[in-house]
Design a protein around this motif. Structure first.
Motif, mmCIF file in Angstrom:
data_model
loop_
_atom_site.group_PDB
_atom_site.id
_atom_site.type_symbol
_atom_site.label_atom_id
_atom_site.label_comp_id
_atom_site.label_asym_id
_atom_site.label_seq_id
_atom_site.Cartn_x
_atom_site.Cartn_y
_atom_site.Cartn_z
ATOM 1 N N LEU A 176 93.271 26.841 49.937
ATOM 2 C CA LEU A 176 93.270 28.260 49.577
ATOM 3 C C LEU A 176 93.574 29.139 50.780
ATOM 4 C CD1 LEU A 176 90.215 28.143 47.180
ATOM 5 C CD2 LEU A 176 92.546 28.778 46.532
ATOM 6 N N ALA A 177 93.116 28.737 51.963
ATOM 7 C CA ALA A 177 93.451 29.487 53.175
ATOM 8 C C ALA A 177 94.960 29.449 53.415
ATOM 9 C CB ALA A 177 92.707 28.914 54.377
ATOM 10 N N LEU A 181 95.444 38.766 45.910
ATOM 11 C CA LEU A 181 95.157 38.434 47.310
ATOM 12 C C LEU A 181 93.647 38.407 47.555
ATOM 13 C CD1 LEU A 181 96.930 39.877 50.444
ATOM 14 C CD2 LEU A 181 94.449 39.810 50.329
ATOM 15 N N VAL A 217 91.996 35.290 45.964
ATOM 16 C CA VAL A 217 92.241 34.049 46.713
ATOM 17 C C VAL A 217 91.331 33.993 47.940
ATOM 18 C CG1 VAL A 217 93.933 32.747 48.062
ATOM 19 C CG2 VAL A 217 94.604 33.794 45.904
ATOM 20 N N LEU A 218 91.187 35.131 48.629
ATOM 21 C CA LEU A 218 90.272 35.206 49.772
ATOM 22 C C LEU A 218 88.855 34.842 49.339
ATOM 23 C CD1 LEU A 218 89.393 36.030 52.636
ATOM 24 C CD2 LEU A 218 89.318 38.411 51.827
ATOM 25 N N LEU A 243 96.531 31.771 50.959
ATOM 26 C CA LEU A 243 96.295 33.149 51.387
ATOM 27 C C LEU A 243 97.300 33.565 52.465
ATOM 28 C CD1 LEU A 243 94.505 35.704 51.314
ATOM 29 C CD2 LEU A 243 93.077 34.634 53.063
ATOM 30 N N PRO A 269 97.044 45.001 51.551
ATOM 31 C CA PRO A 269 96.132 43.899 51.887
ATOM 32 C C PRO A 269 94.849 44.386 52.548
ATOM 33 C CG PRO A 269 98.371 43.297 52.465
ATOM 34 C CD PRO A 269 98.403 44.755 52.087
#
Length: 513
Positions: free
Chosen positions: A443-444, A403, A406-407, A447, A471
């Motif tokens: 990608l957002a 996670l 990816v952010l 996410l 998270p």
């Protein structure tokens, strides 16, 4: 970003006198294939196919997993266009940290650096859980000895730590052999599966209709974790022979190989085991999901000797990923310490190898502490309260680390746009603007899918405290890092000026970024 400048000439950087943290010539050992092996190793091909893909099919009940890998590969390749363009001008072991600092601003860069540190540490620590579990099981099956999972982990930490303080090309050579063997045995499996389909040849797993159904979000969430590590190429920029060419080529090579290989292998799995069976093993046959499906097929079609070979390579696959993530963490410690964001001692490198030995040691110590904590927690564990502690270590931390990464990639996409905004530096509009914007949006979206499916990723029937706490552990360090950057700016402006510029920190100018 305002007021920042950076020297982009590799020859200039190499001509400077060697100093702590400088990219001295003796550190430049890696070519395209070596870097590609390091980053493909982080994705652990055999572990992904035997464990990750089988589990994705059974947990999501979606047959289109193979096509999902191709779509993710396309999205990450678009990300890599801008990422590679920026790597031509920034040569820094901190990679994401340096890109964000120079593309958006120093405070955001420091925030990204802490997210990266936490994410890479959690990926590596979580994988130690799977390593210990598999080593313990293999020893038990072959000798009858009941070895605690943490014993194998502690031995492994020592071995990885020794490799981490030696020349990075040594790690690349070891990983190269292991990854080559992994690919070989999975290719053997693929050939056998394609030629012996359980219910005849079918293109259903590659069909959009089989992917875009309820559960597609979880497929993408599981799948993105299989690619984690491809973005590490830039981390080795200061140790590459020709970073302006090596890093982009290694990144694209890794994305292409991982995406195509995983798609074909996932398709082979679906055909060999049967689409209905692999998407619902308990409902169809009452069989256990995950790796047993893979190894059961191997035993039936190739024989027990192949099961033994693949079981050993399953462990070495995990080990290869551990070495790769360990190197990434050590280099982030090194880069941040070199610029004064972390204690300067973490920037120390061995004179004989150029390896960031203190950063490597720090990562090993963190791993030991976390493993001991989970081992102690095991003493009071109640089997009815949840998964075996070592499995919890793996699922909790690797998914949280994915996670965070990816952010970071979404933020880096925006950083590419910011970096080239005032000076295109001869880079085309597609690479510096279109591709980064598209990848940021994609990608957002991924996410958000990961966040919305986080309870599924943790194997929980419904959301609970950990669904939100984990998270937060990946995201909040970014906020802390931004605050810390402003503290540095106020107390140590000369340190603030160096943030994100690595070995070229002397060329940086203090602005209001």
């Amino acid at each position: 970003m305002k007021g920042d400048s950076v020297s982009s000439s590799p020859s200039t950087a190499q001509a400077r006198p060697a100093r702590a943290g400088a990219p001295a010539p003796e550190r430049r050992k890696l070519g395209v294939l070596a870097v590609a092996f390091l980053i493909v190793a982080a994705s652990a091909p055999l572990t992904v196919i035997a464990g990750g893909v089988t589990s994705t099919f059974s947990v999501t009940h979606v047959a289109g997993v193979p096509l999902g890998f191709l779509i993710l590969a396309a999205a990450l390749a678009i990300f890599a266009i801008g990422y590679a363009a920026m790597s031509r001008f920034i040569n820094n072991a901190g990679a994401f940290y340096a890109y964000v600092a120079q593309g958006i601003g120093r405070p955001t860069g420091v925030g990204a650096s802490l997210v990266a540190l936490v994410a890479y540490n959690m990926m590596q620590l979580g994988i130690w859980g799977m390593f210990g579990f598999q080593v313990s099981m293999l020893i038990g099956e072959k000798t009858g000895l009941d070895i605690p999972w943490w014993v194998g982990v502690l031995v492994g930490i020592v071995i990885v730590g020794i490799m981490g303080v030696n020349r990075v090309d040594l790690s690349a050579k070891v990983l190269g052999v292991l990854v080559a063997l992994e690919f070989l045995v999975v290719i053997v499996f693929d050939v056998v599966a394609f030629t012996n389909p359980a219910a005849g040849f079918s293109t259903e797993p590659m069909s959009p209709a089989a992917l875009f159904v309820p559960g597609v979000g979880a497929v993408f969430a599981f799948g993105i974790a299989a690619f984690m590590g491809f973005e590490q190429a830039a981390i080795y920029g200061e140790e590459s022979k020709d970073p302006r060419r090596t890093i982009p080529r290694a990144t694209f090579l890794a994305v292409a190989v991982i995406g195509v290989f995983y798609a074909l292998s996932a398709w082979a799995l679906a055909l060999g085991i049967g689409v209905d069976k692999i998407t619902d093993p308990g409902g169809i046959s009452g069989e256990e999901a995950g790796p047993p499906l893979f190894f059961g097929f191997v035993a039936e079609n190739l024989g027990v000797i192949w099961v033994d070979i693949m079981s050993v390579l399953f462990i070495t696959s995990i080990f290869a990923a551990l070495v790769s993530f360990h190197n990434a963490v050590a280099r982030y410690f090194f880069s941040l310490a070199r610029e004064g964001v972390l204690p300067a001692k973490l920037a120390a490198v061995r004179q004989t190898t150029g390896a960031p030995w203190v950063g490597s040691l720090a990562q090993s110590v963190i791993a030991v502490v976390v493993v001991i904590a989970f081992a102690i927690g095991e003493a009071g564990w109640n089997p009815e309260s949840g998964p075996y502690p070592v499995i919890t270590l793996f699922t909790w931390l690797t998914n949280t680390g994915a996670l965070g990464l990816v952010l970071l990639m979404a933020v880096v996409s925006l950083a590419v746009v910011g970096f080239f905004r005032k000076d295109a530096r001869g880079v085309g509009v597609g690479s510096r603007l279109v591709a980064p914007i598209v990848s940021a949006v994609a990608l957002a979206a991924i996410l958000l899918l990961i966040l919305s499916n986080f309870d599924v990723l943790l194997g929980q029937p419904e959301s609970n405290a950990t669904t939100f706490l984990l998270p937060a552990i990946a995201i909040l360090p970014g906020v802390i890092g931004i605050v810390w950057a402003y503290v540095i700016k106020r107390r140590r402006p000369e340190v603030y000026a160096r943030i994100g510029h690595g070995a070229d920190a002397g060329d940086a100018q203090l602005g209001d970024a």
